[in-house]
Design a protein around this motif. Sequence first.
Motif, PDB file in Angstrom:
ATOM      1  N   LEU A 123      35.961  62.205  66.077  1.00  0.00           N
ATOM      2  CA  LEU A 123      35.292  62.462  64.954  1.00  0.00           C
ATOM      3  C   LEU A 123      33.985  61.490  64.831  1.00  0.00           C
ATOM      4  CD1 LEU A 123      38.262  62.236  62.419  1.00  0.00           C
ATOM      5  CD2 LEU A 123      37.218  64.253  63.627  1.00  0.00           C
ATOM      6  N   GLY A 124      33.969  60.337  65.591  1.00  0.00           N
ATOM      7  CA  GLY A 124      32.673  59.452  65.703  1.00  0.00           C
ATOM      8  C   GLY A 124      31.568  60.435  66.407  1.00  0.00           C
TER       9      GLY A 124
ATOM     10  N   HIS B 286      26.843  63.873  67.217  1.00  0.00           N
ATOM     11  CA  HIS B 286      26.022  65.539  67.376  1.00  0.00           C
ATOM     12  C   HIS B 286      24.984  65.691  66.296  1.00  0.00           C
ATOM     13  CE1 HIS B 286      25.996  69.684  68.122  1.00  0.00           C
ATOM     14  NE2 HIS B 286      26.253  69.733  66.682  1.00  0.00           N
ATOM     15  N   GLN B 287      25.252  65.190  64.848  1.00  0.00           N
ATOM     16  CA  GLN B 287      24.565  65.635  63.790  1.00  0.00           C
ATOM     17  C   GLN B 287      23.511  64.802  63.995  1.00  0.00           C
ATOM     18  OE1 GLN B 287      24.469  68.068  62.134  1.00  0.00           O
ATOM     19  NE2 GLN B 287      26.535  68.744  63.143  1.00  0.00           N
TER      20      GLN B 287
ATOM     21  N   LEU C  54      16.897  64.723  54.995  1.00  0.00           N
ATOM     22  CA  LEU C  54      17.492  64.326  56.328  1.00  0.00           C
ATOM     23  C   LEU C  54      18.884  63.902  56.027  1.00  0.00           C
ATOM     24  CD1 LEU C  54      17.107  63.561  59.228  1.00  0.00           C
ATOM     25  CD2 LEU C  54      16.411  61.174  58.405  1.00  0.00           C
ATOM     26  N   MET C  55      18.977  62.836  54.935  1.00  0.00           N
ATOM     27  CA  MET C  55      20.302  62.298  54.761  1.00  0.00           C
ATOM     28  C   MET C  55      21.341  63.090  54.177  1.00  0.00           C
ATOM     29  SD  MET C  55      20.574  59.551  56.236  1.00  0.00           S
ATOM     30  CE  MET C  55      22.027  58.491  55.527  1.00  0.00           C
ATOM     31  N   ARG C  56      20.728  63.983  53.049  1.00  0.00           N
ATOM     32  CA  ARG C  56      21.813  65.251  52.481  1.00  0.00           C
ATOM     33  C   ARG C  56      22.407  66.006  53.645  1.00  0.00           C
ATOM     34  NH1 ARG C  56      18.241  67.598  48.745  1.00  0.00           N
ATOM     35  NH2 ARG C  56      17.788  68.972  50.601  1.00  0.00           N
ATOM     36  N   GLU C  57      21.346  66.594  54.322  1.00  0.00           N
ATOM     37  CA  GLU C  57      21.923  67.479  55.385  1.00  0.00           C
ATOM     38  C   GLU C  57      22.682  66.888  56.281  1.00  0.00           C
ATOM     39  OE1 GLU C  57      19.139  70.116  57.847  1.00  0.00           O
ATOM     40  OE2 GLU C  57      17.995  70.558  55.888  1.00  0.00           O
ATOM     41  N   THR C  58      22.298  65.690  56.929  1.00  0.00           N
ATOM     42  CA  THR C  58      23.209  65.051  58.092  1.00  0.00           C
ATOM     43  C   THR C  58      24.497  64.662  57.504  1.00  0.00           C
ATOM     44  OG1 THR C  58      21.104  64.290  58.923  1.00  0.00           O
ATOM     45  CG2 THR C  58      23.339  63.224  59.533  1.00  0.00           C
ATOM     46  N   LYS C  59      24.351  64.139  56.303  1.00  0.00           N
ATOM     47  CA  LYS C  59      25.927  63.798  55.827  1.00  0.00           C
ATOM     48  C   LYS C  59      26.724  64.846  55.354  1.00  0.00           C
ATOM     49  CE  LYS C  59      25.943  60.517  52.610  1.00  0.00           C
ATOM     50  NZ  LYS C  59      25.763  59.573  51.577  1.00  0.00           N
TER      51      LYS C  59
END
Length: 152
Positions: A40-41, A46-47, A83-88
């Motif tokens: 999972l890490g 990957h993201q 950036l953070m919205r998409e990545t998370k």
Amino acid sequence: MPDLPASHRLRAGRYAEPNRVYLLTTNTLNREPVFADFALGRLVVHQLRRAQDLGLAKSLAWVVMPDHFHWLVELENCSLRKLMRETKSLITREVNLCSGRSGQLWQQGYHDRALRKEDDLVKMARYIVANPLRAGLVEKLGDYSLWDAIWI
């Protein structure tokens, strides 16, 4: 400052500047150690790499801890919020799919710190990747595999 919920305090006065370096940190919901599971890490990794491949931000250093990640980035073609919205969001989708989980994975918001030009980026990168040592997860950095830095 009025007594606002933490997620609102984090956003107050936030300003993203292209080509500026930021240290970003976000925690899992209730600090659950989801990423103690190596597979999972790797989905987080990957993201983080995907964001760089898309030209959103240049990854300078990162570490994925069991319940959070730190990411040193140079912002490129997007806002911190995007950036953070998409990545998370993409991490949540992949983690839920691969683990049989459902629902929210992250605490609301994230912490960001814009680094000034005189800040020592290499020193910051070393601090970031040394998190597993300080947390007592490993005795030497080479024993932890969920980190990277362009200088190290």
